[in-house]
Design an enzyme around this catalytic site. Structure first.
Site, PDB file in Angstrom:
ATOM      1  N   ASN A 210      -0.895  14.518   9.842  1.00  0.00           N
ATOM      2  CA  ASN A 210      -1.178  13.401  10.742  1.00  0.00           C
ATOM      3  C   ASN A 210       0.070  13.153  11.574  1.00  0.00           C
ATOM      4  O   ASN A 210       1.093  13.811  11.393  1.00  0.00           O
ATOM      5  CB  ASN A 210      -1.592  12.158   9.953  1.00  0.00           C
ATOM      6  CG  ASN A 210      -0.511  11.752   8.980  1.00  0.00           C
ATOM      7  OD1 ASN A 210       0.575  11.357   9.366  1.00  0.00           O
ATOM      8  ND2 ASN A 210      -0.798  11.892   7.683  1.00  0.00           N
ATOM      9  N   ASP A 279      -5.011  12.186   2.023  1.00  0.00           N
ATOM     10  CA  ASP A 279      -5.848  11.856   0.864  1.00  0.00           C
ATOM     11  C   ASP A 279      -6.472  13.104   0.252  1.00  0.00           C
ATOM     12  O   ASP A 279      -6.797  13.120  -0.929  1.00  0.00           O
ATOM     13  CB  ASP A 279      -6.965  10.884   1.283  1.00  0.00           C
ATOM     14  CG  ASP A 279      -6.418   9.495   1.542  1.00  0.00           C
ATOM     15  OD1 ASP A 279      -5.529   9.070   0.779  1.00  0.00           O
ATOM     16  OD2 ASP A 279      -6.843   8.851   2.526  1.00  0.00           O
ATOM     17  N   LYS A 289      -3.568  34.710   7.060  1.00  0.00           N
ATOM     18  CA  LYS A 289      -4.118  33.930   8.170  1.00  0.00           C
ATOM     19  C   LYS A 289      -5.637  34.137   8.257  1.00  0.00           C
ATOM     20  O   LYS A 289      -6.116  35.280   8.250  1.00  0.00           O
ATOM     21  CB  LYS A 289      -3.444  34.374   9.469  1.00  0.00           C
ATOM     22  CG  LYS A 289      -3.816  33.528  10.645  1.00  0.00           C
ATOM     23  CD  LYS A 289      -3.127  34.027  11.898  1.00  0.00           C
ATOM     24  CE  LYS A 289      -3.760  33.374  13.107  1.00  0.00           C
ATOM     25  NZ  LYS A 289      -3.413  34.036  14.342  1.00  0.00           N
ATOM     26  N   ILE A 307      -0.369   8.342  -4.871  1.00  0.00           N
ATOM     27  CA  ILE A 307       1.010   8.137  -5.344  1.00  0.00           C
ATOM     28  C   ILE A 307       1.251   6.670  -5.691  1.00  0.00           C
ATOM     29  O   ILE A 307       1.726   6.324  -6.773  1.00  0.00           O
ATOM     30  CB  ILE A 307       2.013   8.601  -4.254  1.00  0.00           C
ATOM     31  CG1 ILE A 307       1.792  10.078  -3.946  1.00  0.00           C
ATOM     32  CG2 ILE A 307       3.455   8.337  -4.710  1.00  0.00           C
ATOM     33  CD1 ILE A 307       2.506  10.572  -2.699  1.00  0.00           C
ATOM     34  N   PHE A 323       1.510   0.193   2.378  1.00  0.00           N
ATOM     35  CA  PHE A 323       1.126  -0.042   3.768  1.00  0.00           C
ATOM     36  C   PHE A 323      -0.380   0.204   3.879  1.00  0.00           C
ATOM     37  O   PHE A 323      -0.940   0.957   3.089  1.00  0.00           O
ATOM     38  CB  PHE A 323       1.862   0.908   4.719  1.00  0.00           C
ATOM     39  CG  PHE A 323       3.173   0.368   5.203  1.00  0.00           C
ATOM     40  CD1 PHE A 323       4.246   0.253   4.349  1.00  0.00           C
ATOM     41  CD2 PHE A 323       3.328  -0.033   6.522  1.00  0.00           C
ATOM     42  CE1 PHE A 323       5.463  -0.257   4.789  1.00  0.00           C
ATOM     43  CE2 PHE A 323       4.530  -0.548   6.987  1.00  0.00           C
ATOM     44  CZ  PHE A 323       5.597  -0.656   6.119  1.00  0.00           C
TER      45      PHE A 323
HETATM   46  O1  PMT Z   1       5.732   7.057  10.648  1.00  0.00           O
HETATM   47  P1  PMT Z   1       5.479   6.225  11.880  1.00  0.00           P
HETATM   48  O2  PMT Z   1       5.134   7.071  13.083  1.00  0.00           O
HETATM   49  O3  PMT Z   1       6.599   5.250  12.154  1.00  0.00           O
HETATM   50  O4  PMT Z   1       4.183   5.346  11.602  1.00  0.00           O
HETATM   51  C1  PMT Z   1       4.205   4.355  10.636  1.00  0.00           C
HETATM   52  C2  PMT Z   1       2.907   4.323   9.803  1.00  0.00           C
HETATM   53  C3  PMT Z   1       1.746   3.905  10.674  1.00  0.00           C
HETATM   54  C4  PMT Z   1       2.628   5.694   9.199  1.00  0.00           C
HETATM   55  C5  PMT Z   1       3.169   3.280   8.649  1.00  0.00           C
HETATM   56  O5  PMT Z   1       3.451   2.030   9.200  1.00  0.00           O
HETATM   57  C6  PMT Z   1       1.980   3.187   7.712  1.00  0.00           C
HETATM   58  O6  PMT Z   1       1.005   2.462   7.918  1.00  0.00           O
HETATM   59  N1  PMT Z   1       2.024   3.954   6.605  1.00  0.00           N
HETATM   60  C7  PMT Z   1       0.914   4.093   5.625  1.00  0.00           C
HETATM   61  C8  PMT Z   1      -0.080   5.068   6.159  1.00  0.00           C
HETATM   62  C9  PMT Z   1      -1.221   5.299   5.201  1.00  0.00           C
HETATM   63  O7  PMT Z   1      -1.366   6.372   4.684  1.00  0.00           O
HETATM   64  O8  PMT Z   1      -1.955   4.267   4.925  1.00  0.00           O
HETATM   65  P2  PMT Z   1      -3.277   4.310   3.958  1.00  0.00           P
HETATM   66  O9  PMT Z   1      -3.971   3.052   4.293  1.00  0.00           O
HETATM   67  O10 PMT Z   1      -4.021   5.585   4.115  1.00  0.00           O
HETATM   68  O11 PMT Z   1      -2.655   4.282   2.499  1.00  0.00           O
HETATM   69  C10 PMT Z   1      -2.443   3.059   1.801  1.00  0.00           C
HETATM   70  C11 PMT Z   1      -1.205   3.158   0.952  1.00  0.00           C
HETATM   71  O12 PMT Z   1      -1.397   4.136  -0.067  1.00  0.00           O
HETATM   72  C12 PMT Z   1       0.056   3.552   1.694  1.00  0.00           C
HETATM   73  O13 PMT Z   1       1.126   2.823   1.140  1.00  0.00           O
HETATM   74  C13 PMT Z   1       0.203   5.045   1.383  1.00  0.00           C
HETATM   75  O14 PMT Z   1       1.563   5.466   1.410  1.00  0.00           O
HETATM   76  C14 PMT Z   1      -0.377   5.103  -0.027  1.00  0.00           C
HETATM   77  N2  PMT Z   1      -0.990   6.384  -0.412  1.00  0.00           N
HETATM   78  C15 PMT Z   1      -2.098   6.844   0.238  1.00  0.00           C
HETATM   79  C16 PMT Z   1      -2.702   7.994  -0.193  1.00  0.00           C
HETATM   80  C17 PMT Z   1      -2.159   8.707  -1.286  1.00  0.00           C
HETATM   81  N3  PMT Z   1      -2.709   9.838  -1.694  1.00  0.00           N
HETATM   82  N4  PMT Z   1      -1.059   8.241  -1.884  1.00  0.00           N
HETATM   83  C18 PMT Z   1      -0.476   7.089  -1.478  1.00  0.00           C
HETATM   84  O15 PMT Z   1       0.539   6.676  -2.041  1.00  0.00           O
END
Ligand code: PMT
Length: 409
Positions: A210, A279, A289, A307, A323
């Site tokens: 992403n 995810d 390839k 995580i 986040f």
């Molecule tokens: O990196 P930049 O360009 O500055 O952009 C910042 C950002 C938009 C990436 C950042 O501000 C942000 O929102 N990060 C979280 C992105 C995200 O994956 O969000 P989510 O809603 O899909 O995940 C929710 C939370 O679970 C997040 O804390 C994520 O780190 C965590 N997660 C998600 C999936 C996974 N398999 N493991 C995780 O730990």
């Protein structure tokens, strides 16, 4: 480096090729205002001479627990009391094992047992020795006891291997020593963050990822370090330099990020998951390839570990901040993530806008907690990071004052 002015640093040196950097470290610690006394293990003397360190520190070098002359000048208990900080650089695998086991069979390990001062270890060893389950267990044991770690870094090693195990560079070690005495709102707090995207291979040349740039996570790492925290930043593939004084570990995939986080979770008081973790990953990675053979191509995806959910489920658990990157129903989804993943806070940001969120230097976020939603914060990512760090520090103080969860509203 005002934090080291007039501090008494006992620098322990154990046997390893990185001991050559310890000479420079003595000079830089003294430049920062510290008085430095050096203690060497017998193995360290095979790599660098006590005379060099005596000349650079301006103090006699301590070598032997059972030397009557040295004991008469400054006994080992007196030396243990003298130290404001014990910094062991390099710290070998053997030394970590002995300290973890409470063994006191030479002067340096005895001092570690006898001193009340904070202990900061800068591991340096072959990557396989660092990754060995015994060393990792020792690291967990020591971290859980409050021993701090600076590094190790990853990269090319003197033995020809590449991987984690290099001693941090001297400026980073000085910064880590400073953070022990830092007086900001996160002084003495160990913060681990994730930042950037993850990359999930489809074949040797293609991957799922992403557009996270890492800017938000790196800004948070810088703000946390400025607030006095000891910061470990687990970074996905991004093109940003590590903020000063931050210990950085680079990873590619969600599985690597998960492993890097869980390996360090016992040495962490606050966890901030800012990474945009994939995810799902391809169930199989093609070894060659993939050729264009038909009108469509199906790739089966399987779930990656979550995580932050695993961090929040870990016991003892750090203060855990996630986040939420959403394109619609921002606060609703953020509240659901708070509850589903068992988090203390969720920082919600709208990633449907091009002026904030992914890649931009600016953002607009809302802090969502069990007690309600905060007002939107907008500005540069660094300004937002500083405000978030202040807020987290404040909540951490309240949580620590009411550890049973009886937090007043
Ligand atoms: O990196 P930049 O360009 O500055 O952009 C910042 C950002 C938009 C990436 C950042 O501000 C942000 O929102 N990060 C979280 C992105 C995200 O994956 O969000 P989510 O809603 O899909 O995940 C929710 C939370 O679970 C997040 O804390 C994520 O780190 C965590 N997660 C998600 C999936 C996974 N398999 N493991 C995780 O730990």
């Amino acid at each position: 480096m005002p934090q080291l002015a007039n501090r008494q640093v006992l620098l322990g040196i154990t046997g390893g090729i990185a001991a050559y950097k310890s000479a420079e470290l003595v000079r830089r610690l003294r430049d920062a205002g510290a008085t430095v006394r050096v203690v060497m293990t017998p193995a360290a003397c095979e790599f660098i001479t006590p005379l060099t360190l005596q000349a650079l520190s301006g103090q006699p070098v301590h070598l032997d627990l059972l030397d009557p002359a040295a004991e008469a000048a400054m006994g080992h208990i007196e030396l243990a009391r003298w130290a404001d900080l014990i910094l062991v650089a390099p710290a070998s695998a053997d030394f970590m094992a002995r300290v973890a086991a409470g063994i006191a069979d030479d002067l340096l390990s005895t001092l570690c047992l006898a001193a009340k001062a904070p202990l900061l270890l800068a591991p340096a060893m072959n990557q396989a020795m660092w990754s060995n389950a015994a060393t990792q267990q020792n690291r967990h044991t020591l971290g859980a006891r409050g021993v701090r770690f600076a590094g190790p870094a990853e990269g090319a090693q003197a033995c020809g291997d590449t991987g984690p195990g290099r001693m941090l560079e001297v400026p980073d070690l000085v910064a880590a020593a400073c953070s022990v005495f830092a007086s900001g709102p996160l002084a003495g707090v160990r913060v681990m963050l994730t930042a950037g995207p993850t990359r999930e291979a489809i074949d040797p040349v293609r991957y799922i990822s992403n557009s996270s740039s890492g800017k938000m996570g790196f800004a948070l790492a810088a703000a946390a370090a400025d607030a006095g925290a000891e910061v470990t930043l687990i970074a996905g593939p991004v093109h940003l330099p590590a903020p000063a004084g931050v210990s950085r570990i680079d990873v590619l995939t969600a599985a690597e990020m998960h492993a890097a986080v869980m390996a360090r979770i016992d040495a962490c008081d606050v966890f901030i998951g800012c990474a945009a973790v994939a995810d799902y990953r391809p169930a199989e990675v093609a070894q060659q390839k993939i050729k264009k053979t038909g009108e469509s191509l199906e790739i089966r995806l399987v779930r990656n570990p979550d995580i932050i959910a695993d961090v929040a489920a870990h016991r003892p658990r750090p203060f855990t901040v996630g986040f939420a990157a959403e394109t619609n129903d921002l606060l609703l989804h953020a509240r659901q993530k708070l509850e589903r993943k068992g988090l203390d806070l969720v920082i919600a940001n709208d990633v449907s806008r091009s002026d904030i969120g992914f890649e931009s230097d600016r953002n607009e976020v809302c802090i969502v907690s069990a007690t309600g939603d905060g007002d939107p914060l907008s500005g540069t990512k660094l300004a937002i990071a500083r405000a978030l760090v202040e807020d987290i520090a404040q909540r951490l103080r309240v949580t620590r004052a009411h550890p049973a969860g009886a937090v007043p509203t």
